[in-house]
Design a protein around this motif. Structure first.
Motif, short mmCIF file in Angstrom:
data_model
loop_
_atom_site.label_atom_id
_atom_site.label_comp_id
_atom_site.label_asym_id
_atom_site.label_seq_id
_atom_site.Cartn_x
_atom_site.Cartn_y
_atom_site.Cartn_z
N LYS A 62 0.84 -1.19 0.00
CA LYS A 62 0.00 0.00 0.00
C LYS A 62 0.88 1.24 0.00
N LYS A 99 -6.05 0.71 -4.72
CA LYS A 99 -6.91 1.65 -4.04
C LYS A 99 -8.31 1.04 -3.95
N TRP A 148 -6.74 1.49 1.01
CA TRP A 148 -6.12 0.45 0.21
C TRP A 148 -6.73 -0.92 0.52
N GLU A 173 -5.89 -5.16 -0.01
CA GLU A 173 -4.96 -6.21 -0.38
C GLU A 173 -5.76 -7.24 -1.18
N TRP A 222 -1.68 -4.76 -3.85
CA TRP A 222 -2.54 -3.75 -3.25
C TRP A 222 -3.10 -2.82 -4.33
#
Length: 64
Positions: free
Chosen positions: A22, A59, A46, A48, A57
């Motif tokens: 991130k 957004k 963020w 994962e 990662w």
């Protein structure tokens, strides 16, 4: 699971960058919107994800 999207759309030719961590500047690769992903966790803005065996990662705004 979620779908990669751009501005809420999953039917464009846009691509979404997936990063090593991130807030990282290094991209792993890019995927077209509309691809299914597995969301592993979220941290702030963020998420994962796992996609096609890759882990990275994005957004959270790019997930539907």
């Amino acid at each position: 699971t979620a779908i990669l999207s751009y501005k809420g759309r999953t039917d464009t030719s846009a691509t979404i960058s997936v990063y090593t961590a991130k807030s990282a500047k290094r991209k792993i690769r890019q995927w077209r919107v509309g691809n299914d992903v597995v969301v592993l966790s979220q941290s702030g803005s963020w998420s994962e994800i796992e996609i096609d065996g890759w882990h990275g990662w994005v957004k959270s705004a790019y997930l539907e």
